[in-house]
Design a protein around this motif. Structure first.
Motif, PDB file in Angstrom:
ATOM      1  N   ALA A  82      17.597 -73.645 -14.359  1.00  0.00           N
ATOM      2  CA  ALA A  82      17.946 -74.436 -13.808  1.00  0.00           C
ATOM      3  C   ALA A  82      20.026 -74.287 -14.466  1.00  0.00           C
ATOM      4  N   VAL A  83      20.468 -74.404 -13.745  1.00  0.00           N
ATOM      5  CA  VAL A  83      22.162 -75.236 -13.692  1.00  0.00           C
ATOM      6  C   VAL A  83      22.344 -75.717 -14.099  1.00  0.00           C
ATOM      7  N   ARG A  84      23.390 -75.933 -15.054  1.00  0.00           N
ATOM      8  CA  ARG A  84      24.136 -77.469 -14.706  1.00  0.00           C
ATOM      9  C   ARG A  84      25.056 -76.957 -14.290  1.00  0.00           C
ATOM     10  N   VAL A  85      25.646 -76.477 -15.500  1.00  0.00           N
ATOM     11  CA  VAL A  85      27.438 -75.914 -15.409  1.00  0.00           C
ATOM     12  C   VAL A  85      27.529 -74.118 -14.840  1.00  0.00           C
ATOM     13  N   LEU A  86      28.442 -74.316 -13.491  1.00  0.00           N
ATOM     14  CA  LEU A  86      28.118 -72.616 -12.983  1.00  0.00           C
ATOM     15  C   LEU A  86      29.868 -72.840 -13.137  1.00  0.00           C
ATOM     16  N   GLY A  87      30.219 -71.583 -13.736  1.00  0.00           N
ATOM     17  CA  GLY A  87      31.947 -71.084 -13.213  1.00  0.00           C
ATOM     18  C   GLY A  87      31.406 -70.223 -11.803  1.00  0.00           C
ATOM     19  N   THR A  92      38.621 -55.318  -0.663  1.00  0.00           N
ATOM     20  CA  THR A  92      37.067 -56.194  -0.631  1.00  0.00           C
ATOM     21  C   THR A  92      37.031 -57.160  -1.760  1.00  0.00           C
ATOM     22  N   TYR A  93      36.646 -57.524  -1.798  1.00  0.00           N
ATOM     23  CA  TYR A  93      36.089 -58.597  -2.699  1.00  0.00           C
ATOM     24  C   TYR A  93      34.882 -59.021  -2.809  1.00  0.00           C
ATOM     25  N   GLY A  94      33.401 -59.697  -3.959  1.00  0.00           N
ATOM     26  CA  GLY A  94      32.435 -59.954  -4.269  1.00  0.00           C
ATOM     27  C   GLY A  94      32.629 -61.231  -5.130  1.00  0.00           C
ATOM     28  N   THR A  95      31.344 -62.195  -5.060  1.00  0.00           N
ATOM     29  CA  THR A  95      31.516 -63.256  -6.322  1.00  0.00           C
ATOM     30  C   THR A  95      30.576 -63.008  -7.252  1.00  0.00           C
ATOM     31  N   ILE A  96      30.849 -63.613  -9.243  1.00  0.00           N
ATOM     32  CA  ILE A  96      30.107 -63.306  -9.502  1.00  0.00           C
ATOM     33  C   ILE A  96      29.733 -65.251  -9.943  1.00  0.00           C
ATOM     34  N   LEU A  97      28.194 -65.090 -10.516  1.00  0.00           N
ATOM     35  CA  LEU A  97      28.102 -66.562 -10.559  1.00  0.00           C
ATOM     36  C   LEU A  97      28.251 -66.331 -12.228  1.00  0.00           C
ATOM     37  N   VAL A  98      28.077 -67.442 -13.239  1.00  0.00           N
ATOM     38  CA  VAL A  98      28.068 -67.293 -13.951  1.00  0.00           C
ATOM     39  C   VAL A  98      27.067 -68.830 -14.810  1.00  0.00           C
ATOM     40  N   ASP A  99      26.221 -69.009 -16.420  1.00  0.00           N
ATOM     41  CA  ASP A  99      25.683 -69.720 -16.441  1.00  0.00           C
ATOM     42  C   ASP A  99      26.914 -70.231 -17.682  1.00  0.00           C
ATOM     43  N   LEU A 100      27.449 -71.237 -18.046  1.00  0.00           N
ATOM     44  CA  LEU A 100      28.567 -71.273 -19.044  1.00  0.00           C
ATOM     45  C   LEU A 100      28.302 -72.268 -19.683  1.00  0.00           C
ATOM     46  N   GLU A 101      26.988 -72.357 -19.573  1.00  0.00           N
ATOM     47  CA  GLU A 101      26.272 -73.134 -21.440  1.00  0.00           C
ATOM     48  C   GLU A 101      25.869 -71.594 -21.881  1.00  0.00           C
ATOM     49  N   ARG A 102      24.689 -71.121 -21.453  1.00  0.00           N
ATOM     50  CA  ARG A 102      24.292 -70.211 -21.467  1.00  0.00           C
ATOM     51  C   ARG A 102      24.800 -68.462 -22.603  1.00  0.00           C
ATOM     52  N   VAL A 154      30.803 -77.685 -11.686  1.00  0.00           N
ATOM     53  CA  VAL A 154      31.646 -76.273 -11.522  1.00  0.00           C
ATOM     54  C   VAL A 154      33.135 -75.683 -11.575  1.00  0.00           C
ATOM     55  N   SER A 155      33.649 -74.725 -12.505  1.00  0.00           N
ATOM     56  CA  SER A 155      34.220 -74.413 -12.768  1.00  0.00           C
ATOM     57  C   SER A 155      34.795 -73.204 -12.138  1.00  0.00           C
ATOM     58  N   ARG A 156      36.325 -73.746 -11.163  1.00  0.00           N
ATOM     59  CA  ARG A 156      36.712 -72.372 -10.595  1.00  0.00           C
ATOM     60  C   ARG A 156      37.991 -72.092 -10.489  1.00  0.00           C
ATOM     61  N   ASP A 157      39.086 -71.138 -10.277  1.00  0.00           N
ATOM     62  CA  ASP A 157      40.212 -71.722 -10.081  1.00  0.00           C
ATOM     63  C   ASP A 157      40.518 -72.374  -8.516  1.00  0.00           C
ATOM     64  N   ARG A 158      41.602 -72.079  -8.382  1.00  0.00           N
ATOM     65  CA  ARG A 158      42.392 -72.871  -6.923  1.00  0.00           C
ATOM     66  C   ARG A 158      41.923 -72.079  -6.098  1.00  0.00           C
ATOM     67  N   GLY A 159      40.818 -70.997  -5.666  1.00  0.00           N
ATOM     68  CA  GLY A 159      41.462 -70.504  -4.579  1.00  0.00           C
ATOM     69  C   GLY A 159      40.409 -71.209  -3.680  1.00  0.00           C
ATOM     70  N   LYS A 160      41.518 -71.293  -1.917  1.00  0.00           N
ATOM     71  CA  LYS A 160      40.709 -72.555  -1.052  1.00  0.00           C
ATOM     72  C   LYS A 160      38.932 -71.654  -0.803  1.00  0.00           C
ATOM     73  N   GLN A 173      27.429 -83.009  -4.934  1.00  0.00           N
ATOM     74  CA  GLN A 173      27.133 -83.931  -6.213  1.00  0.00           C
ATOM     75  C   GLN A 173      27.794 -83.290  -7.375  1.00  0.00           C
ATOM     76  N   ALA A 174      28.449 -82.534  -7.465  1.00  0.00           N
ATOM     77  CA  ALA A 174      28.808 -81.496  -8.353  1.00  0.00           C
ATOM     78  C   ALA A 174      30.408 -81.839  -9.065  1.00  0.00           C
ATOM     79  N   GLN A 175      31.123 -82.244 -10.253  1.00  0.00           N
ATOM     80  CA  GLN A 175      31.982 -82.547 -10.623  1.00  0.00           C
ATOM     81  C   GLN A 175      32.985 -80.744 -10.823  1.00  0.00           C
ATOM     82  N   GLN A 176      34.306 -80.875 -10.277  1.00  0.00           N
ATOM     83  CA  GLN A 176      34.748 -79.106  -9.657  1.00  0.00           C
ATOM     84  C   GLN A 176      35.680 -79.347 -11.028  1.00  0.00           C
ATOM     85  N   VAL A 177      35.870 -78.673 -11.940  1.00  0.00           N
ATOM     86  CA  VAL A 177      36.819 -78.544 -12.823  1.00  0.00           C
ATOM     87  C   VAL A 177      37.326 -76.952 -12.832  1.00  0.00           C
ATOM     88  N   VAL A 178      38.840 -77.827 -12.229  1.00  0.00           N
ATOM     89  CA  VAL A 178      40.009 -76.309 -12.418  1.00  0.00           C
ATOM     90  C   VAL A 178      40.332 -75.169 -13.146  1.00  0.00           C
TER      91      VAL A 178
END
Length: 548
Positions: free
Chosen positions: A157-162, A173-183, A211-217, A229-234
């Motif tokens: 289970a992921v609580r803090v997602l980057g 072309t670009y892809g997306t990487i998802l990281v568990d910031l706690e682990r 959810v930690s992210r950049d300022r992209g739309k 339900q998640a709090q977004q963090v810039v």
């Protein structure tokens, strides 16, 4: 082989229970071992009922872990059993050896595990090279095939997602990487950075709280729709980067204001006017002395100066002019003339030597005043008029018209001379306590000469202090100060932050950031570059998830 030897070899090679060794045939490159199962009965794979009725047997060859640099080949004697259950659809089945080898496999389970580990660490080509060094015969395709057979790792289970993007092909072309910031582990890699793709993933993981992210739309929309339900963090780095771009624009407009009061330009122009001189007349114009002639003259002049010093020394010692002339091999008249002058003669030419260029000098001077300064062009024009000399003669006369460069003594360079908006931006952003004395002086000079720069620096330091100390509650006060500053670039930046206010305040308050994600992106690029063009998403994802 007697039972003791069989039991010993079985323990040495860690064979599973009830599987024994029947023979050993060593050679310089291979070790062939006969292996058989001694279980009295075997369970049917369909009905799971045991059967002891043997139908027959056959031999099967599989590769095992190398031993002492030699390939190990297991020759398995596999039995076939008859299923005695009347309702079972399978009448004859082959015994399974789950602790040693899987069905239809050409390698033992432990050898496959080693090959998969090599594939995870080194990839196909480099993994094959390493396998060859350890005595494992394999190919890149085989190694990658076994790697792709690994089951997907279990996700926690992921609580803090980057969330961040990476380039498959930069600017295209670009892809997306998802990281568990706690682990600090990669949990998934997506094929693109479209908001719909990230949104679908977030909907499958409702346990995400931050959810930690950049300022992209795209990521903003995906986090809003997929994880309400998640709090977004810039991410703070991206905010500072955006601020630095604004500062560079502001300081670029302030350069002229900061440079006011500097006299270096006017002094340069004054010196240039002083060294400007008029053109010679036709009667006084002569070609410039060639460089090699000047060097020869300087060498001869140095020799004459030394002879005069020797002459003066001998005369001071009491020798007569005749004795000095005899001792130095010169005429008495020359010694008398040199001593009377008080210096060696320079032998400079003070008359103008005639040249084949003289009839065309007036025309060339007129063309020079018209703006034609190329010797080759002037040569071609006078050659058409009958000039018989070479282009080198014309070049020497033209060189005499050019101003000889002179060194100008300027005042020592100040911070205003070296001012660069890009360098000054980082002076504005950095903590003033970490600046050297020289950098602090440059910063004070910038703020003293430009009122706009002074206001911008105060607002920048207020924002950076709020960011460093995690004082997100002061964000409203900073917005009010920016609005009162009347600096359009900063007001535009503040309005952009205001559109994403909740995420910005969370970024200025919480400790989460995209720093660990950038490290994982660097790791992803390293793995992708080492795969020699085979870094498609399934293979790249497999290597990253299992390595994590």
């Amino acid at each position: 082989m007697d039972p003791r030897e069989i039991a010993l070899f079985s323990r040495v090679f860690h064979l599973p229970a009830e599987i024994t060794m029947t023979s050993v045939d060593p050679s310089p490159t291979e070790l062939v071992m006969g292996v058989a199962c001694q279980a009295p009965c075997m369970e049917c794979p369909e009905c799971h009922q045991p059967s002891a009725r043997i139908h027959g047997s056959y031999q099967r060859t599989v590769a095992d872990l190398p031993c002492a640099g030699r390939n190990v080949i297991l020759v398995l004697t596999v039995r076939k059993f008859v299923c005695g259950t009347p309702t079972c659809p399978r009448r004859i089945f082959t015994e399974r050896l789950p602790g040693l080898v899987d069905s239809y496999a050409r390698m033992t389970s432990r050898l496959i595990a080693l090959v998969q580990a090599l594939g995870l660490v080194a990839g196909g080509q480099m993994g094959t090279r390493q396998a060859d060094r350890t005595g494992i015969a394999s190919t890149p395709s085989t190694l990658l095939r076994h790697l792709m057979q690994l089951p997907a790792p279990l996700t926690r289970a992921v609580r803090v997602l980057g969330v961040d993007d990476f380039a498959w092909k930069k600017r295209f072309t670009y892809g997306t990487i998802l990281v568990d910031l706690e682990r600090r582990k990669i949990i998934d890699v997506l094929p693109d950075r479209e908001s719909a793709t990230v949104e679908a993933w977030l909907k499958e993981h409702p346990e995400v709280e931050f959810v930690s992210r950049d300022r992209g739309k795209d990521f903003t929309k995906a986090a809003t729709m997929g994880a309400p339900q998640a709090q977004q963090v810039v991410d703070r780095f991206h905010v500072v980067k955006n601020l630095s771009e604004v500062l560079q624009e502001i300081l670029g407009h302030c350069r002229a204001e900061i440079r006011q009061g500097e006299a270096a330009v006017s002094e340069f122009e004054k010196a240039a006017e002083e060294r400007a001189r008029g053109l010679p007349t036709v009667a006084t114009w002569q070609q410039r002395t060639p460089a090699h002639v000047k060097k020869a003259h300087q060498a001869r002049q140095a020799s004459r100066d030394d002879r005069y010093q020797q002459m003066a020394t001998l005369r001071a010692q009491g020798l007569t002019q005749r004795e000095v002339a005899k001792r130095m091999g010169m005429s008495e008249r020359a010694v008398r003339t040199w001593l009377k002058r008080g210096a060696a003669p320079t032998n400079e030419r003070h008359f103008r030597r005639r040249s084949v260029f003289d009839p065309y000098a007036a025309y060339v001077l007129e063309r020079w005043q018209d703006g034609i300064h190329e010797a080759r062009q002037l040569y071609e024009e006078i050659q058409a008029q009958g000039f018989s000399g070479t282009v080198r003669i014309v070049q020497r006369f033209v060189q005499a018209l050019r101003d000889k460069p002179e060194k100008i003594t300027l005042a020592p360079a100040t911070g205003a001379d070296r001012f660069s908006s890009k360098t000054a931006t980082w002076l504005f952003i950095r903590d003033p306590n970490q600046l050297t004395t020289q950098k602090q002086a440059e910063l004070e000079l910038i703020c003293q000469r430009s009122e706009t720069a002074r206001k911008t620096y105060a607002l920048t330091q207020q924002f950076m202090s709020m960011l460093r100390l995690r004082r997100g509650q002061d964000f409203e006060l900073w917005l009010s100060a920016v609005e009162a500053s009347s600096i359009p670039q900063l007001r535009r930046f503040a309005q952009g932050l205001l559109k994403d206010k909740n995420a910005v305040v969370a970024g200025l308050t919480l400790s989460y950031s995209n720093g660990p994600i950038e490290a994982q992106v660097h790791k992803l690029k390293l793995v992708k570059c080492s795969m020699y063009g085979r870094a498609k998403l399934p293979l790249l994802r497999q290597r990253l998830l299992h390595a994590a």
